[in-house]
Design an enzyme around this catalytic site. Structure first.
Site, PDB file in Angstrom:
ATOM      1  N   THR A  61       0.811  -1.218   0.000  1.00 13.41           N
ATOM      2  CA  THR A  61       0.000   0.000   0.000  1.00 13.41           C
ATOM      3  C   THR A  61       0.849   1.275   0.000  1.00 13.41           C
ATOM      4  O   THR A  61       0.315   2.378  -0.047  1.00 13.41           O
ATOM      5  CB  THR A  61      -0.943   0.021   1.227  1.00 13.41           C
ATOM      6  OG1 THR A  61      -0.150  -0.087   2.423  1.00 13.41           O
ATOM      7  CG2 THR A  61      -1.927  -1.142   1.175  1.00 13.41           C
TER       8      THR A  61
ATOM      9  N   SER B 135      -3.598  -1.840   7.621  1.00 13.29           N
ATOM     10  CA  SER B 135      -4.058  -2.000   6.231  1.00 13.29           C
ATOM     11  C   SER B 135      -4.629  -3.387   5.945  1.00 13.29           C
ATOM     12  O   SER B 135      -5.157  -3.627   4.857  1.00 13.29           O
ATOM     13  CB  SER B 135      -2.907  -1.726   5.253  1.00 13.29           C
ATOM     14  OG  SER B 135      -2.479  -0.396   5.343  1.00 13.29           O
TER      15      SER B 135
ATOM     16  N   CYS C  18      18.300   4.071  -4.664  1.00 10.77           N
ATOM     17  CA  CYS C  18      17.872   4.624  -5.957  1.00 10.77           C
ATOM     18  C   CYS C  18      18.952   5.474  -6.621  1.00 10.77           C
ATOM     19  O   CYS C  18      19.222   5.319  -7.819  1.00 10.77           O
ATOM     20  CB  CYS C  18      16.588   5.439  -5.784  1.00 10.77           C
ATOM     21  SG  CYS C  18      16.613   6.549  -4.355  1.00 10.77           S
TER      22      CYS C  18
ATOM     23  N   GLY D 142      11.308  10.224  -3.083  1.00  8.91           N
ATOM     24  CA  GLY D 142      12.244   9.360  -2.376  1.00  8.91           C
ATOM     25  C   GLY D 142      11.972   9.317  -0.884  1.00  8.91           C
ATOM     26  O   GLY D 142      12.351   8.372  -0.195  1.00  8.91           O
TER      27      GLY D 142
ATOM     28  N   ARG E  73      17.802  17.515  -1.485  1.00  8.62           N
ATOM     29  CA  ARG E  73      16.386  17.278  -1.783  1.00  8.62           C
ATOM     30  C   ARG E  73      15.827  18.523  -2.470  1.00  8.62           C
ATOM     31  O   ARG E  73      16.008  19.645  -1.991  1.00  8.62           O
ATOM     32  CB  ARG E  73      15.621  17.007  -0.489  1.00  8.62           C
ATOM     33  CG  ARG E  73      14.213  16.489  -0.696  1.00  8.62           C
ATOM     34  CD  ARG E  73      14.177  15.076  -1.209  1.00  8.62           C
ATOM     35  NE  ARG E  73      14.718  14.116  -0.252  1.00  8.62           N
ATOM     36  CZ  ARG E  73      14.917  12.835  -0.526  1.00  8.62           C
ATOM     37  NH1 ARG E  73      14.653  12.352  -1.726  1.00  8.62           N
ATOM     38  NH2 ARG E  73      15.416  12.020   0.386  1.00  8.62           N
TER      39      ARG E  73
ATOM     40  N   HIS F 259      15.270  11.469  -9.752  1.00 14.62           N
ATOM     41  CA  HIS F 259      16.521  12.001  -9.214  1.00 14.62           C
ATOM     42  C   HIS F 259      17.451  12.414 -10.364  1.00 14.62           C
ATOM     43  O   HIS F 259      17.532  11.729 -11.387  1.00 14.62           O
ATOM     44  CB  HIS F 259      17.248  10.943  -8.386  1.00 14.62           C
ATOM     45  CG  HIS F 259      16.553  10.566  -7.111  1.00 14.62           C
ATOM     46  ND1 HIS F 259      15.487  11.262  -6.595  1.00 14.62           N
ATOM     47  CD2 HIS F 259      16.800   9.547  -6.232  1.00 14.62           C
ATOM     48  CE1 HIS F 259      15.104  10.693  -5.456  1.00 14.62           C
ATOM     49  NE2 HIS F 259      15.880   9.650  -5.221  1.00 14.62           N
TER      50      HIS F 259
END
Length: 329
Positions: A9, A38, A126, A157, A227, A234
């Site tokens: 989720t 959930s 990543c 991210g 960020r 990215h």
């Protein structure tokens, strides 16, 4: 193939389900797994609805493969339990990446290291994935001495909370903060928490993971991770110093023939990678390829990728595809 998606989720979990469907991964039974709050919710996958189950239920269901994207603590606790039940875990957190007994895999680079005995496989960070996919063929040809990388990282991210913060700030609303500062019209020079050496965990992941994936601890890497208020992916400004000299046109040619890499590099047509165009795509895009005129044997480039896809979900599923294709599960 019975497949569990742990963290189904969440933001990456949802992309995993999307990529599994897009790539026609041979799922005969899907097991969506999430936290207790959930459990019981319904997830739709390829026209069929599945109920979300809890962790122990999922372990007992003995999936062939479990794709984890539920955070490091969850992975440390539950990945060994899935593995003990005979499930091969591909983990998207940082929990197992630097464990000497676990493989850290970018399929185009080092999937051949995998065996049937690898029951917990680590998916890299990543920002690392997109960088090493470009660096690896150049390292083989010219041998990399040093890499200086500055990242400009999407708020995705951080997760849903960060996306909500940016949307609230766009709209001028007060709301829950994912960051210590506003991100709208700002750049925050901190991704993740600080380590004792003054670098953030994100910056040190680029150092440690790159060396492990490319199998060479002599490659010196230094990083600054920032960020920025974008959603699509990215971006990285990368400076590489090689042991051997190179021809820039040959660099482009090598990258043009590298699996998973797309060269976008034409100044005359203003063609270069941007997160706006990388979003929703699985490739890693590279451009602004030019010699560093201040230093011998050195090169500058700009690398962009969708951090939720190749940087997370797609790379995870490509590992699973390799396992299936080579009968390792």
């Amino acid at each position: 193939m019975k497949v569990a998606v742990v963290g189904a989720t969440g933001m990456v979990g949802e992309v995993m389900l999307q990529v599994l469907a897009e790539r026609n991964f041979p799922v005969t039974e899907l097991i969506p797994v999430a936290s207790e709050k959930s459990v019981g919710k319904e997830i739709e996958f390829k026209g069929t609805k599945y109920k979300v189950v809890g962790m122990q239920t999922a372990v007992d269901m003995k999936a062939d493969i479990a794709l984890f994207s539920a955070g490091g603590e969850t992975s440390l606790e539950w990945a060994p339990k899935f593995a003990a039940a005979g499930t091969t875990v591909i983990d998207n957190s940082s929990a197992w990446r630097m464990d000497a007994t676990k493989k850290l895999i970018v399929p185009e680079i080092n999937a051949s290291e995998l065996t049937k005995d690898d029951k917990i496989i680590a998916n890299p960070n990543c920002s690392t994935i997109q960088m090493v996919l470009v660096l690896n063929p150049l390292h083989k040809k010219y041998k990399i001495k040093r890499v200086i990388v500055s990242t400009y990282q999407s708020i995705t991210g951080t997760g849903v909370k960060a996306v909500q913060q940016l949307e609230n700030e766009y709209a001028g609303k007060q709301g829950e903060m994912a960051y210590k500062y506003q991100i709208h019209r700002n750049a925050i020079p901190q991704c993740d928490s600080f380590e004792e050496n003054g670098y953030t965990k994100e910056e040190m992941k680029l150092v440690r993971e790159s060396q492990k994936i490319m199998g060479d601890k002599t490659i010196a890497v230094t990083a600054t991770a920032v960020r920025v208020p974008i959603v699509g992916g990215h971006s990285e400004a990368v400076n590489i110093e090689f042991e051997n000299d190179f021809n820039v046109s040959e660099i482009r040619e090598i990258l043009h023939h590298t699996d998973g890499v797309v060269v976008q590099d034409n100044n005359e047509t203003y063609t270069y990678p941007m997160p706006l165009y990388a979003q929703g795509k699985d490739e890693v895009f590279v451009g602004r390829i030019r010699r560093d005129e201040s230093q011998p044997n050195s090169l500058n480039m700009w690398i962009v990728a969708d951090n939720l896809r190749k940087g997370a979900a797609t790379n995870t599923i490509q590992i699973a595809e390799y396992l299936v294709a080579n009968k390792l599960v």
